[in-house]
Design a protein around this motif. Structure first.
Motif: not given
Lengths: 135, 135
Positions: A85-88, A106-107, A109-110, A113-114, A117-118, A121-122, B2, B6
């Motif tokens: 979700v947060l990109g890679q 660690h990223l 895992q973060l 978690e995000i 929650v998304m 909500k969705l 993107n 990260s």
DNA sequence: TGATATGTAATAAAAATTATTACAATACAA
DNA sequence: TTGTATTGTAATAATTTTTATTACATATCA
């Protein structure tokens, strides 16, 4: 993330609004304004996820697989969601560095978690509710 | 989205772990394993957002602009966030279609709601806490 | 004054996305 | 049973985005 969620939502909204009849990929491509083959590709994916049904041959087309009130936006998101979700980033962090060695774990895992929650909500909005916003 | 989040997290974690000294873009590029110019570009952005400080010239480098306990992951995300969390297609929906005409406005609203819950969640963790996970 | 950094622009290379072409398979209907 | 419209999918091309590289001006220390 790319434009797949937008396209999928557009498709699902069209199918919801035209719930009584079968819609062709050509028609939907005209509304979305992208190539019909791309629409069929996404339709193929939505089909695989059980969100829609299709009918081949003349007068064929697509329809929702179940009532719009039983489909949540989360369900649609699940069908197209990216790996992260947060990109890679495409880099391979230096394993000789204490930070580089652990950062991806660690990223990840973060990110999980995000994503949770998304999805929560969705999951509170159905396709029917979304579609009702249109006049 | 993107890989910028990260990369930014990797940078901020390195700066947090090396809080006592200035780190060079060259060193960070070695840990992240990407081109130093890309690192400097992201550093430039983080600088603009007031998250870090820089020192030019010999023995120069970068450091956090404030204590890691006063920086949240949400703050870092804000510095690199994309226009749309849920992604955006590049198409221009058909304005002659009742759905196409309104879909972007409704998707934008949905996107704003999701971004809000993400930021809420990301705001509960500080950079210091994230950094403490590393051994 | 030389060495080592930041800061940034310009350009090239690589990767991802989107579009297009082509065509097999299916189903309706005249 | 044959023409037409449609799904389904592969192969390829065009475009856009991302990442890498080169170059160099500016700053600071010793």
């Amino acid at each position: 993330m790319n434009g797949r969620f937008s396209i999928a939502m557009h498709i699902m909204t069209l199918l919801c609004a035209g719930e009584d009849s079968l819609l062709s990929s050509e028609f939907m491509a005209g509304s979305i304004n992208i190539n019909p083959v791309l629409v069929r590709k996404e339709l193929s994916n939505l089909l695989k996820h059980g969100l829609i049904s299709s009918q081949m041959g003349k007068n064929g087309g697509y329809a929702l697989a179940k009532p719009a009130k039983d489909i949540t936006i989360a369900g649609i998101y699940e069908a197209v969601k990216p790996d992260a979700v947060l990109g890679q980033a495409k880099n391979q962090p230096n394993p000789a560095c204490p930070i580089g060695k652990q950062i991806n774990a660690h990223l990840k895992q973060l990110d999980a978690e995000i994503e949770q929650v998304m999805l929560n909500k969705l999951g509170t909005t159905t396709l029917a509710e979304f579609c009702n916003k249109f006049e």
